[in-house]
Design a protein around this motif. Structure first.
Motif, PDB file in Angstrom:
ATOM      1  N   THR A 132       0.829  -1.206   0.000  1.00  0.00           N
ATOM      2  CA  THR A 132       0.000   0.000   0.000  1.00  0.00           C
ATOM      3  C   THR A 132       0.861   1.252   0.000  1.00  0.00           C
ATOM      4  O   THR A 132       0.558   2.237  -0.679  1.00  0.00           O
ATOM      5  CB  THR A 132      -0.931  -0.004   1.227  1.00  0.00           C
ATOM      6  OG1 THR A 132      -1.788  -1.152   1.157  1.00  0.00           O
ATOM      7  CG2 THR A 132      -1.784   1.257   1.278  1.00  0.00           C
ATOM      8  N   HIS A 187       0.684   4.254  -2.720  1.00  0.00           N
ATOM      9  CA  HIS A 187       0.409   5.641  -2.338  1.00  0.00           C
ATOM     10  C   HIS A 187       1.516   6.574  -2.820  1.00  0.00           C
ATOM     11  O   HIS A 187       1.243   7.667  -3.344  1.00  0.00           O
ATOM     12  CB  HIS A 187       0.255   5.744  -0.821  1.00  0.00           C
ATOM     13  CG  HIS A 187      -0.999   5.133  -0.304  1.00  0.00           C
ATOM     14  ND1 HIS A 187      -1.379   5.205   1.026  1.00  0.00           N
ATOM     15  CD2 HIS A 187      -1.985   4.437  -0.930  1.00  0.00           C
ATOM     16  CE1 HIS A 187      -2.532   4.576   1.191  1.00  0.00           C
ATOM     17  NE2 HIS A 187      -2.918   4.105   0.021  1.00  0.00           N
ATOM     18  N   SER A 208     -10.632   4.906   0.387  1.00  0.00           N
ATOM     19  CA  SER A 208      -9.269   4.506  -0.007  1.00  0.00           C
ATOM     20  C   SER A 208      -8.402   5.627  -0.569  1.00  0.00           C
ATOM     21  O   SER A 208      -7.179   5.615  -0.367  1.00  0.00           O
ATOM     22  CB  SER A 208      -9.321   3.332  -0.986  1.00  0.00           C
ATOM     23  OG  SER A 208     -10.077   3.650  -2.129  1.00  0.00           O
ATOM     24  N   SER A 260      -7.785  -1.349  -5.133  1.00  0.00           N
ATOM     25  CA  SER A 260      -7.014  -2.286  -4.315  1.00  0.00           C
ATOM     26  C   SER A 260      -7.870  -3.510  -4.036  1.00  0.00           C
ATOM     27  O   SER A 260      -9.101  -3.436  -4.028  1.00  0.00           O
ATOM     28  CB  SER A 260      -6.596  -1.642  -2.987  1.00  0.00           C
ATOM     29  OG  SER A 260      -5.635  -0.628  -3.190  1.00  0.00           O
TER      30      SER A 260
END
Length: 231
Positions: A10, A14, A44, A192
């Protein structure tokens, strides 16, 4: 062309999305001195929005609108514009709603159709999400599905009512129209999870025969879209 970028963590997702969006915005500001972007709601994207909001790129020259919003009062927890203001409100960016009158759906729809009079289109960037049912922005199957793809008088935004109404947000919405989305200079989608990747695979493999809104969108899209896929 669909450009899919997959990330194993993640944090990596990002960082890459934030870096790419920052580059797009800086280039737009260098080119024209201003930028108009549309950002999606949902939970998200907001950690990435927080990262972006701390980037010193001249936010006072950037205008932000929601890619879609629920027709609710701005103090509602369902309001996308309120969530965007909480993140970007101190950056100096101009944050504009798609409508002002939440209590009257018809009036909200009229106001949404008038956003082109207040903002300079096309969008430099639209940030899309995708639901596990294949919807994007607020383009759901329902009575207004075809209107979202072929809006009257080339409207930039239209009122839509999903059918069935999502239980977590059982209200009508305003969404940017598909032509408006498709005309953005940069189109990105951030998703995701295994479930959404499976939906995306189906949309790409089966095309419009899948019945998924996002597949119909891909089929008519004549420019690139970059899809960032997280774990």
């Amino acid at each position: 062309m669909i450009d899919r970028k997959s990330f194993g963590s993640t944090e990596e997702l990002h960082d890459k999305v934030a870096a790419d969006v920052t580059k797009i915005l800086r280039n737009a500001l260098l080119e024209s001195g201003q930028s108009l972007i549309a950002l999606s709601g949902g939970s998200s994207p907001f950690p990435i929005y927080e990262k972006l909001s701390r980037t010193g790129l001249g936010w006072e020259k950037v205008s932000i609108i929601p890619a879609d919003d629920r027709i609710v009062e701005e103090d509602s927890e369902l309001s996308n514009i309120a969530a965007l203001r909480r993140v970007f409100g101190d950056t100096g960016a101009t944050i504009s709603p798609l409508f002002e009158t939440a209590g009257n759906e018809a009036q909200a729809a009229v106001e949404a159709r008038g956003i082109a009079d207040k903002l300079k289109f096309p969008l430099d960037l639209i940030w899309l999400g995708m639901g596990s049912d294949g919807h994007f922005a607020s383009v759901f199957p329902g009575p207004d599905y075809d209107t979202a793809f072929k809006p009257p008088a080339q409207a930039k935004a239209v009122r839509v009512r999903p059918d069935p109404l999502p239980p977590e947000a059982p209200v009508s919405r305003i969404t940017l129209s598909v032509p408006c989305i498709s005309n953005a200079r940069h189109i990105i989608m951030v998703i995701s999870g295994h479930e959404k990747r499976a939906v995306l695979d189906r949309a790409i493999t089966d095309g419009e025969s899948s019945g998924l809104p996002v597949a119909r969108f891909f089929a008519q899209l004549d420019r690139n879209i970059t899809i960032y896929e997280g774990p």
